[in-house]
Design a protein around this motif. Sequence first.
Motif, PDB file in Angstrom:
ATOM      1  N   UNK A 121       0.801  -1.228   0.000  1.00  0.00           N
ATOM      2  CA  UNK A 121       0.000   0.000   0.000  1.00  0.00           C
ATOM      3  C   UNK A 121       0.830   1.274   0.000  1.00  0.00           C
ATOM      4  N   UNK A 122       2.148   1.122   0.169  1.00  0.00           N
ATOM      5  CA  UNK A 122       2.994   2.314   0.257  1.00  0.00           C
ATOM      6  C   UNK A 122       3.090   2.976  -1.104  1.00  0.00           C
ATOM      7  N   UNK A 123       2.746   4.228  -1.136  1.00  0.00           N
ATOM      8  CA  UNK A 123       2.758   4.929  -2.414  1.00  0.00           C
ATOM      9  C   UNK A 123       1.490   4.698  -3.211  1.00  0.00           C
ATOM     10  N   UNK A 124       0.521   4.007  -2.613  1.00  0.00           N
ATOM     11  CA  UNK A 124      -0.741   3.758  -3.306  1.00  0.00           C
ATOM     12  C   UNK A 124      -1.889   4.451  -2.571  1.00  0.00           C
ATOM     13  N   UNK A 125      -1.987   4.193  -1.259  1.00  0.00           N
ATOM     14  CA  UNK A 125      -3.110   4.774  -0.510  1.00  0.00           C
ATOM     15  C   UNK A 125      -2.671   6.037   0.232  1.00  0.00           C
ATOM     16  N   UNK A 126      -3.669   6.792   0.643  1.00  0.00           N
ATOM     17  CA  UNK A 126      -3.400   7.902   1.546  1.00  0.00           C
ATOM     18  C   UNK A 126      -3.319   7.314   2.956  1.00  0.00           C
ATOM     19  N   UNK A 127      -2.141   7.374   3.584  1.00  0.00           N
ATOM     20  CA  UNK A 127      -1.969   6.702   4.874  1.00  0.00           C
ATOM     21  C   UNK A 127      -2.817   7.298   5.997  1.00  0.00           C
ATOM     22  N   UNK A 206       9.355   3.969   6.641  1.00  0.00           N
ATOM     23  CA  UNK A 206       8.575   4.136   5.415  1.00  0.00           C
ATOM     24  C   UNK A 206       7.320   3.285   5.432  1.00  0.00           C
ATOM     25  N   UNK A 207       7.422   2.087   5.992  1.00  0.00           N
ATOM     26  CA  UNK A 207       6.250   1.212   6.049  1.00  0.00           C
ATOM     27  C   UNK A 207       5.170   1.835   6.924  1.00  0.00           C
ATOM     28  N   UNK A 208       5.574   2.342   8.078  1.00  0.00           N
ATOM     29  CA  UNK A 208       4.592   2.965   8.968  1.00  0.00           C
ATOM     30  C   UNK A 208       4.020   4.228   8.329  1.00  0.00           C
ATOM     31  N   UNK A 209       4.887   5.027   7.750  1.00  0.00           N
ATOM     32  CA  UNK A 209       4.407   6.272   7.144  1.00  0.00           C
ATOM     33  C   UNK A 209       3.472   6.017   5.967  1.00  0.00           C
ATOM     34  N   UNK A 210       3.704   4.928   5.255  1.00  0.00           N
ATOM     35  CA  UNK A 210       2.907   4.664   4.062  1.00  0.00           C
ATOM     36  C   UNK A 210       1.680   3.811   4.336  1.00  0.00           C
ATOM     37  N   UNK A 211       1.716   3.003   5.401  1.00  0.00           N
ATOM     38  CA  UNK A 211       0.631   2.051   5.619  1.00  0.00           C
ATOM     39  C   UNK A 211       0.486   1.713   7.110  1.00  0.00           C
ATOM     40  N   UNK A 212       0.138   2.693   7.944  1.00  0.00           N
ATOM     41  CA  UNK A 212       0.130   2.442   9.395  1.00  0.00           C
ATOM     42  C   UNK A 212      -0.900   1.400   9.832  1.00  0.00           C
ATOM     43  N   UNK A 236      10.793   5.322  17.887  1.00  0.00           N
ATOM     44  CA  UNK A 236      11.682   6.390  18.325  1.00  0.00           C
ATOM     45  C   UNK A 236      11.105   7.768  18.033  1.00  0.00           C
ATOM     46  N   UNK A 237      11.349   8.670  18.962  1.00  0.00           N
ATOM     47  CA  UNK A 237      10.815  10.022  18.846  1.00  0.00           C
ATOM     48  C   UNK A 237      11.396  10.757  17.634  1.00  0.00           C
ATOM     49  N   UNK A 238      12.467  10.190  17.062  1.00  0.00           N
ATOM     50  CA  UNK A 238      13.070  10.822  15.881  1.00  0.00           C
ATOM     51  C   UNK A 238      12.239  10.611  14.623  1.00  0.00           C
ATOM     52  N   UNK A 239      11.143   9.881  14.735  1.00  0.00           N
ATOM     53  CA  UNK A 239      10.278   9.611  13.581  1.00  0.00           C
ATOM     54  C   UNK A 239       8.940  10.346  13.720  1.00  0.00           C
ATOM     55  N   UNK A 240       8.958  11.681  13.725  1.00  0.00           N
ATOM     56  CA  UNK A 240       7.721  12.412  14.040  1.00  0.00           C
ATOM     57  C   UNK A 240       6.564  12.143  13.080  1.00  0.00           C
ATOM     58  N   UNK A 241       6.870  12.005  11.788  1.00  0.00           N
ATOM     59  CA  UNK A 241       5.786  11.799  10.821  1.00  0.00           C
ATOM     60  C   UNK A 241       5.155  10.420  11.007  1.00  0.00           C
ATOM     61  N   UNK A 242       5.999   9.418  11.260  1.00  0.00           N
ATOM     62  CA  UNK A 242       5.483   8.065  11.482  1.00  0.00           C
ATOM     63  C   UNK A 242       4.601   8.045  12.734  1.00  0.00           C
ATOM     64  N   UNK A 243       5.024   8.771  13.754  1.00  0.00           N
ATOM     65  CA  UNK A 243       4.253   8.832  15.000  1.00  0.00           C
ATOM     66  C   UNK A 243       2.903   9.510  14.751  1.00  0.00           C
ATOM     67  N   UNK A 246       0.636   7.189  12.873  1.00  0.00           N
ATOM     68  CA  UNK A 246       0.132   6.113  13.735  1.00  0.00           C
ATOM     69  C   UNK A 246      -0.968   6.644  14.639  1.00  0.00           C
ATOM     70  N   UNK A 247      -0.769   7.851  15.171  1.00  0.00           N
ATOM     71  CA  UNK A 247      -1.789   8.435  16.036  1.00  0.00           C
ATOM     72  C   UNK A 247      -3.098   8.651  15.289  1.00  0.00           C
ATOM     73  N   UNK A 248      -2.987   9.138  14.038  1.00  0.00           N
ATOM     74  CA  UNK A 248      -4.190   9.323  13.223  1.00  0.00           C
ATOM     75  C   UNK A 248      -4.861   7.972  12.995  1.00  0.00           C
ATOM     76  N   UNK A 249      -4.053   6.970  12.648  1.00  0.00           N
ATOM     77  CA  UNK A 249      -4.598   5.644  12.348  1.00  0.00           C
ATOM     78  C   UNK A 249      -5.275   5.035  13.573  1.00  0.00           C
TER      79      UNK A 249
END
Lengths: 596, 131
Positions: A121-127, A206-212, A236-243, A246-249
Amino acid sequence: MAYKNYILVCGGTGCESSKSEDIYRDLIKEAELQGVKNEVQVVKTGCFGFCERGPIVKVLPSESFYVGVTPQDAKEIIAEQVVKGREVKRLLYKKDQNATNTVRVQDIDFYQKQFRVVLRNCGVINPENIEEYIARDGYKALEKALFEMTPEQIIAEVKASGLRGRGGAGFPTGVKWESARGAPGDVKYIVCNADEGDPGAYMDRSTIEGDPHSILEAMIIAGKAVGAHQGYIYIRAEYPLAIERLNVAIAQAREMGLMGKDILGSGFDFDVELRLGAGAFVCGEETALLRSIEGNRGMPTPKPPFPAFKGLWDKPTVINNVETLANVPVVLTRGAQWFSSIGTEKSKGTKVFALTGKINNSGLIEVPMGTTLREIIFDIGGGIKGGKKFKGVQTGGPSGGIIVEKDLDTPISYESLVALGSMMGSGGMIVMDEDDCMVDVSKFYMGFCVDESCGKCAPCRIGTSQMYSILDKISKGNGVESDLDDLERIGKAMTKASLCALGGSAANPTMATIKHFREEYLEHIRNHKCRAGKCKDLVVYEINPEKCIGCGLCARKCPVPCIAGEKKQPHVIDKARCIKCGECFKACKFGAVIKR
Amino acid sequence: MAKMTLDELRALREAKRKDLEKRDVEGKDIQIIVGMGTCGIAAGAKQTFDAIVDQVQKKGLEGQVLIRQTGCMGLCYVEPTVEVLVPGMPPVIYGKMTADTAEELVEKHLVGHQLLDNHILDRPAADILKN
């Protein structure tokens, strides 16, 4: 008005050198001559990566894929494809040179070198949109797990699929789940290890950001399988976008009743919370990770007891890596049989790699297990940057080793990489060329381990800094030959005696480089020479008075400054004061600055 | 949306699957999908996204064009990446789409129905959900 056909001419450097510019021009000319210029657009593209068979021409929408095209073929391509609407059979890509059958583009070996299960789903769906995930079979595996399967059946399916841990060690996922299910206790936990810390690795991010949602779905399934009702994602807190994603998901899944109490009316409860790590590499080690979630200092504890029996707050706990979990929904929806048909005998499915370093097409790739490193580096990665010579590929980060040219045709599996003195690791893959110094590389990784060692056990705490100081000495030209024996001796002791895998594998990059590049170490020791010019203390910069025209550019760039000379007269570098930054070497337009 | 039952989830999946297939959402038939993972954003995907929104408005195409984000396509060497779906034209993935390419993208691809030179890339792998 749209065109009926689009002809794409590969404009990558490989194809350019084999006349793609002429092909492009001739196609346009032919389209005009044959009176169809309003029906076709000829376009130059980026690299298709299939350079060995170039020049490549692709026609849309028919997806005709032509290889080895010459300018003389332009007339026929226009006449057949655009005017008559049929393919030029003799130019179509064939799987095998001798085979007569032609294949459509999606069947081409090249395109199947990448096979995306984890990254489906990475690069296909809106995460950030749960509905798009649901539309692409999302939460379908959860339906199955909740309403059609018993926990035993779920575990049996995961076991039968042959799925193994993608964090590096390759432990069978189904067996882990089974142990936790069988462990006594009412309270159990599912933990997702998203503490990706290898330098150069970003598969999990990338997996989390693209398909949480794929991670959340898998954790709920794991919860049902082992009898857990609470999950934690340690990220890790260094991954703000992934976090954030995930919170949205999590919020969306809770709102729609896919997480929380009584999921989809099944009576099963499961909830997930995030725990943020501060970026310590050791917290990727599972026992240290658990201590960190508990609020204690992130330090490993001895195993056994394994977390499946005594994990988080001493309760049975399953810890799976992000990529492992992302496979789980597919295992259930497509079935164990489908999944186990991909890969090698003992390593099933695919592996995601972050392909970086001196490679043309760096990126996140996913290939079936059993793909060779040569296919990854040269076919998918498009080869080495700037046409330089391949030297080695580092897999497994600070725990892995270096794989050299002669071993590139080995099919990738957990076992084969270990046999080559490296490891699968989490999937970082750093390509090195002739400009990389192997002493410098192992010094870099050892320095990383010195910083990241938690200090709890002596072999790792003392061993890493001892090895680092020896490597540092060699890189400065002060090494002696017995240093190599010392490195190997300390390395072996660390491998045997360290408490966790950080220390247990920290010597790997050094051991592998000594094994494959011993002569390079000896060059540093005996001749005080670094052939790649990376070890600053062994490099000398000089100006060739015959080539220097006295423009003064190097002197202006020199930060020390230690370059002097009259205008239009050869300049001289004061070697005693030179800090070897290389600015003069880069600045000189006349090749007068020599590095040796 | 409130909590769903199993049947509601299945109905939603079917409805959304059809939406995705016909690629026609909210009455907008053109889609521009920008890769917005950390890597894409670091390469300027946010600026590209904003520039495309501006250009689409400039041409008065807001009613027809849906601009979406997605995760990383894995093509790090050519970020930012943008996928463009226009009815009657093949779906195309473009790489190296910095903000200054937005005007050409809208002008040439959306209005002129022509593909852009030197930016087209291949989808890295077949979609396992389509077989």
